[in-house]
Design a protein around this motif. Structure first.
Motif, PDB file in Angstrom:
ATOM      1  N   LYS A  91      25.845  35.420  50.523  1.00 49.70           N
ATOM      2  CA  LYS A  91      24.756  34.533  50.126  1.00 49.70           C
ATOM      3  C   LYS A  91      24.578  33.450  51.186  1.00 49.70           C
ATOM      4  CE  LYS A  91      23.279  31.344  46.467  1.00 49.70           C
ATOM      5  NZ  LYS A  91      23.659  30.703  45.174  1.00 49.70           N
ATOM      6  N   LEU A  92      23.350  33.245  51.626  1.00 48.28           N
ATOM      7  CA  LEU A  92      23.050  32.233  52.637  1.00 48.28           C
ATOM      8  C   LEU A  92      22.325  31.060  51.998  1.00 48.28           C
ATOM      9  CD1 LEU A  92      23.123  31.619  55.747  1.00 48.28           C
ATOM     10  CD2 LEU A  92      20.797  32.550  55.831  1.00 48.28           C
ATOM     11  N   VAL A  93      22.860  29.871  52.175  1.00 50.94           N
ATOM     12  CA  VAL A  93      22.215  28.642  51.704  1.00 50.94           C
ATOM     13  C   VAL A  93      21.736  27.890  52.935  1.00 50.94           C
ATOM     14  CG1 VAL A  93      22.493  26.474  50.448  1.00 50.94           C
ATOM     15  CG2 VAL A  93      23.691  28.528  49.668  1.00 50.94           C
ATOM     16  N   TRP A  94      20.434  27.887  53.152  1.00 53.33           N
ATOM     17  CA  TRP A  94      19.837  27.317  54.367  1.00 53.33           C
ATOM     18  C   TRP A  94      19.365  25.902  54.085  1.00 53.33           C
ATOM     19  CZ3 TRP A  94      19.687  29.372  59.207  1.00 53.33           C
ATOM     20  CH2 TRP A  94      18.856  28.751  60.150  1.00 53.33           C
ATOM     21  N   LYS A  95      19.772  24.940  54.916  1.00 49.42           N
ATOM     22  CA  LYS A  95      19.431  23.540  54.693  1.00 49.42           C
ATOM     23  C   LYS A  95      18.983  22.885  55.995  1.00 49.42           C
ATOM     24  CE  LYS A  95      20.852  23.106  50.319  1.00 49.42           C
ATOM     25  NZ  LYS A  95      20.003  22.606  49.204  1.00 49.42           N
ATOM     26  N   ALA A  96      18.064  21.930  55.879  1.00 43.97           N
ATOM     27  CA  ALA A  96      17.611  21.167  57.045  1.00 43.97           C
ATOM     28  C   ALA A  96      17.022  19.839  56.586  1.00 43.97           C
ATOM     29  CB  ALA A  96      16.570  21.947  57.835  1.00 43.97           C
ATOM     30  N   GLY A  97      17.100  18.840  57.460  1.00 45.57           N
ATOM     31  CA  GLY A  97      16.474  17.556  57.180  1.00 45.57           C
ATOM     32  C   GLY A  97      14.995  17.586  57.507  1.00 45.57           C
ATOM     33  N   GLN A  98      14.346  16.450  57.359  1.00 46.91           N
ATOM     34  CA  GLN A  98      12.905  16.367  57.596  1.00 46.91           C
ATOM     35  C   GLN A  98      12.557  16.388  59.076  1.00 46.91           C
ATOM     36  OE1 GLN A  98      10.328  16.383  55.307  1.00 46.91           O
ATOM     37  NE2 GLN A  98      11.962  16.899  53.867  1.00 46.91           N
ATOM     38  N   ASN A  99      13.448  15.852  59.926  1.00 43.94           N
ATOM     39  CA  ASN A  99      13.162  15.851  61.355  1.00 43.94           C
ATOM     40  C   ASN A  99      14.454  15.953  62.145  1.00 43.94           C
ATOM     41  OD1 ASN A  99      14.140  13.033  62.077  1.00 43.94           O
ATOM     42  ND2 ASN A  99      12.614  12.530  60.503  1.00 43.94           N
ATOM     43  N   SER A 100      14.322  16.172  63.444  1.00 42.81           N
ATOM     44  CA  SER A 100      15.482  16.465  64.287  1.00 42.81           C
ATOM     45  C   SER A 100      16.251  15.228  64.721  1.00 42.81           C
ATOM     46  CB  SER A 100      15.028  17.237  65.532  1.00 42.81           C
ATOM     47  OG  SER A 100      14.140  16.446  66.311  1.00 42.81           O
ATOM     48  N   THR A 101      15.872  14.048  64.205  1.00 47.84           N
ATOM     49  CA  THR A 101      16.586  12.823  64.572  1.00 47.84           C
ATOM     50  C   THR A 101      17.255  12.146  63.373  1.00 47.84           C
ATOM     51  OG1 THR A 101      14.566  11.491  64.311  1.00 47.84           O
ATOM     52  CG2 THR A 101      15.024  12.382  66.508  1.00 47.84           C
ATOM     53  N   ASP A 102      17.113  12.721  62.185  1.00 45.31           N
ATOM     54  CA  ASP A 102      17.657  12.104  60.971  1.00 45.31           C
ATOM     55  C   ASP A 102      19.127  12.485  60.785  1.00 45.31           C
ATOM     56  OD1 ASP A 102      18.106  10.911  58.537  1.00 45.31           O
ATOM     57  OD2 ASP A 102      16.238  11.614  57.625  1.00 45.31           O
ATOM     58  N   VAL A 103      19.992  11.758  61.467  1.00 46.31           N
ATOM     59  CA  VAL A 103      21.426  12.035  61.436  1.00 46.31           C
ATOM     60  C   VAL A 103      21.992  11.859  60.031  1.00 46.31           C
ATOM     61  CG1 VAL A 103      23.668  11.294  62.314  1.00 46.31           C
ATOM     62  CG2 VAL A 103      21.703  11.382  63.847  1.00 46.31           C
ATOM     63  N   ALA A 104      21.587  10.785  59.350  1.00 45.13           N
ATOM     64  CA  ALA A 104      22.126  10.486  58.021  1.00 45.13           C
ATOM     65  C   ALA A 104      21.794  11.587  57.019  1.00 45.13           C
ATOM     66  CB  ALA A 104      21.585   9.144  57.526  1.00 45.13           C
ATOM     67  N   ALA A 105      20.571  12.102  57.092  1.00 36.99           N
ATOM     68  CA  ALA A 105      20.161  13.165  56.159  1.00 36.99           C
ATOM     69  C   ALA A 105      21.011  14.419  56.366  1.00 36.99           C
ATOM     70  CB  ALA A 105      18.681  13.490  56.346  1.00 36.99           C
ATOM     71  N   GLN A 106      21.250  14.771  57.632  1.00 37.44           N
ATOM     72  CA  GLN A 106      22.056  15.966  57.884  1.00 37.44           C
ATOM     73  C   GLN A 106      23.494  15.771  57.410  1.00 37.44           C
ATOM     74  OE1 GLN A 106      23.421  17.356  61.900  1.00 37.44           O
ATOM     75  NE2 GLN A 106      22.107  19.117  61.455  1.00 37.44           N
ATOM     76  N   LEU A 107      24.020  14.587  57.631  1.00 43.02           N
ATOM     77  CA  LEU A 107      25.380  14.292  57.192  1.00 43.02           C
ATOM     78  C   LEU A 107      25.502  14.432  55.679  1.00 43.02           C
ATOM     79  CD1 LEU A 107      28.175  13.374  58.171  1.00 43.02           C
ATOM     80  CD2 LEU A 107      27.431  11.015  57.815  1.00 43.02           C
ATOM     81  N   ASN A 108      24.503  13.941  54.937  1.00 42.77           N
ATOM     82  CA  ASN A 108      24.507  14.055  53.473  1.00 42.77           C
ATOM     83  C   ASN A 108      24.438  15.508  53.025  1.00 42.77           C
ATOM     84  OD1 ASN A 108      24.669  11.283  53.049  1.00 42.77           O
ATOM     85  ND2 ASN A 108      22.441  11.019  52.985  1.00 42.77           N
ATOM     86  N   ILE A 109      23.649  16.325  53.735  1.00 45.13           N
ATOM     87  CA  ILE A 109      23.532  17.746  53.392  1.00 45.13           C
ATOM     88  C   ILE A 109      24.882  18.439  53.531  1.00 45.13           C
ATOM     89  CG2 ILE A 109      22.575  19.962  54.162  1.00 45.13           C
ATOM     90  CD1 ILE A 109      20.005  18.412  54.923  1.00 45.13           C
ATOM     91  N   VAL A 110      25.573  18.178  54.632  1.00 48.43           N
ATOM     92  CA  VAL A 110      26.874  18.817  54.855  1.00 48.43           C
ATOM     93  C   VAL A 110      27.896  18.332  53.829  1.00 48.43           C
ATOM     94  CG1 VAL A 110      28.751  19.196  56.498  1.00 48.43           C
ATOM     95  CG2 VAL A 110      26.396  19.121  57.303  1.00 48.43           C
ATOM     96  N   GLN A 111      27.853  17.049  53.491  1.00 46.23           N
ATOM     97  CA  GLN A 111      28.769  16.522  52.482  1.00 46.23           C
ATOM     98  C   GLN A 111      28.513  17.170  51.124  1.00 46.23           C
ATOM     99  OE1 GLN A 111      31.252  15.158  53.508  1.00 46.23           O
ATOM    100  NE2 GLN A 111      31.019  13.240  54.632  1.00 46.23           N
ATOM    101  N   ASP A 112      27.241  17.412  50.797  1.00 47.82           N
ATOM    102  CA  ASP A 112      26.906  18.086  49.532  1.00 47.82           C
ATOM    103  C   ASP A 112      27.477  19.503  49.505  1.00 47.82           C
ATOM    104  OD1 ASP A 112      25.565  15.898  48.554  1.00 47.82           O
ATOM    105  OD2 ASP A 112      23.568  16.629  49.071  1.00 47.82           O
ATOM    106  N   LEU A 113      27.377  20.216  50.630  1.00 49.39           N
ATOM    107  CA  LEU A 113      27.936  21.566  50.713  1.00 49.39           C
ATOM    108  C   LEU A 113      29.452  21.529  50.570  1.00 49.39           C
ATOM    109  CD1 LEU A 113      25.770  23.050  53.621  1.00 49.39           C
ATOM    110  CD2 LEU A 113      25.659  23.685  51.203  1.00 49.39           C
ATOM    111  N   ASN A 114      30.078  20.502  51.109  1.00 50.89           N
ATOM    112  CA  ASN A 114      31.518  20.318  50.922  1.00 50.89           C
ATOM    113  C   ASN A 114      31.868  20.173  49.445  1.00 50.89           C
ATOM    114  OD1 ASN A 114      33.095  20.371  53.363  1.00 50.89           O
ATOM    115  ND2 ASN A 114      32.038  18.525  54.040  1.00 50.89           N
ATOM    116  N   GLN A 115      31.080  19.378  48.738  1.00 48.07           N
ATOM    117  CA  GLN A 115      31.332  19.150  47.314  1.00 48.07           C
ATOM    118  C   GLN A 115      31.077  20.400  46.476  1.00 48.07           C
ATOM    119  OE1 GLN A 115      29.014  15.697  46.225  1.00 48.07           O
ATOM    120  NE2 GLN A 115      30.191  14.315  47.520  1.00 48.07           N
TER     121      GLN A 115
END
Length: 330
Positions: free
Chosen positions: A81-105
């Motif tokens: 199963k593939l769960v594909w995630k991305a932020g709104q733009n290529s400079t939003d570091v905080a958004a990407q960090l939150n996405i990875v933390q959610d996947l960790n949880q």
């Protein structure tokens, strides 16, 4: 009297049996509780489904759309199963960090990341390491954390090859502008080094402008407009990705300088290939993001199986011009 004493002894014995039964029954219930609790703490143990989280910089960039196709193809073929995630733009570091933390949880089986911030992503990688979740890095390097493998391509040497292409196209003489990607990312810095490696040793080539446009077509348009106004004799624009190069083409057309200022890109996205075919873009670079996506999912699965994988895996690159563009448009 003897009969009464005998009856009392029977009653006492019966009471002792009942009491012992209740005591042992109570002890049995007390011992079962931790077992039930432990099962609840490990929900993954009951499921055999492998879930791979795949986090990229943005889905606005066709480059990552191509990567998604390759990753999904691998997931379908390998039965994960593939769960594909991305932020709104290529400079939003905080958004990407939150996405990875959610996947960790969520305790996914493995995580693939194309980092926006090479330093900022490290705590999320460390968290995955602590949770026993394998991490694969793709496209842009991270500056820390334990990873299974890095999957990418040789940015510096590939950009140097494109820089040499530009020198040859200008016959060793001309003014050049560079549209930089998001500064601080390994892809951006290595490409800049590669371009300058080829350009700076040519006495007849002058880099008159070099400015970030953050891998954005709209910013590529605006920055190129400014370059043309500041340097009306500019001959060439190097886009560090196709989106910025496509923005440059629009700016050149608006300035009425089509054919006078030439453009190259990087990534060989569908629109860039069409631009090469039409003669609007002189060249782009194919770095096969679909292969990167496919290989990332495959590598994550191999790691989950306990198999040894290569620490660094590079895909091939090549310059696409009018001569070979039809091969990539198939």
């Amino acid at each position: 009297m003897k009969k009464n004493a005998l009856n009392r002894n029977k009653y006492a014995a019966l009471l002792l049996v009942l009491t012992s039964t209740l005591i042992f029954a109570g002890c049995g219930n007390h011992q079962a509780t931790p077992v039930i609790s432990q099962a609840k703490e490990s929900p993954k143990a009951a499921s055999k489904e492998i879930t791979i989280g795949f986090v990229v910089k943005t889905m606005d960039n066709p480059y990552f759309q191509l990567m998604n196709k390759g990753a999904q193809k691998a997931a379908d073929e390998l039965g994960v199963k593939l769960v594909w995630k991305a932020g709104q733009n290529s400079t939003d570091v905080a958004a990407q960090l939150n996405i990875v933390q959610d996947l960790n949880q969520q305790h996914v089986s493995a995580i693939v990341i194309a980092p926006i911030g090479p330093e900022a992503i490290v705590p999320a990688i460390d968290k995955a390491n602590a949770n026993g979740i394998p991490v694969v890095i793709v496209d842009t390097r991270a500056n820390g954390g334990k990873i299974v493998s890095f999957i990418g391509y040789e940015n510096l040497s590939t950009a140097a090859e494109m820089g040499k292409f530009v020198v040859d196209a200008l016959h060793g003489k001309g003014e050049v502008g560079i549209l930089e990607g998001s500064r601080g990312q390994s892809t951006t810095e290595e490409r800049l080094q590669g371009y300058h490696k080829a350009l700076d040793k040519e006495p007849g080539i002058k880099v008159v402008a070099s400015q970030t446009a953050n891998y954005s077509q709209d910013q590529g348009f605006t920055v190129t407009q400014n370059m043309i106004q500041a340097h009306p004799d500019i001959d060439f624009i190097i886009g560090s990705n196709d989106e910025m190069a496509l923005g440059a083409i629009r700016a050149i057309q608006n300035a009425g300088k089509s054919g006078k200022i030439r453009v190259v890109g990087f990534n060989a996205t569908p629109l860039a290939l069409q631009a090469v075919k039409k003669g609007e873009m002189l060249a782009t670079i194919s770095n096969h993001p679909d292969k990167e996506g496919y290989l990332s999912v495959k590598t994550a699965l191999e790691a989950l199986k306990g198999n040894v994988v290569e620490a660094t895996q590079m895909v091939t690159t090549e310059i696409v011009t009018a001569k070979n563009v039809d091969e990539f448009l198939k």
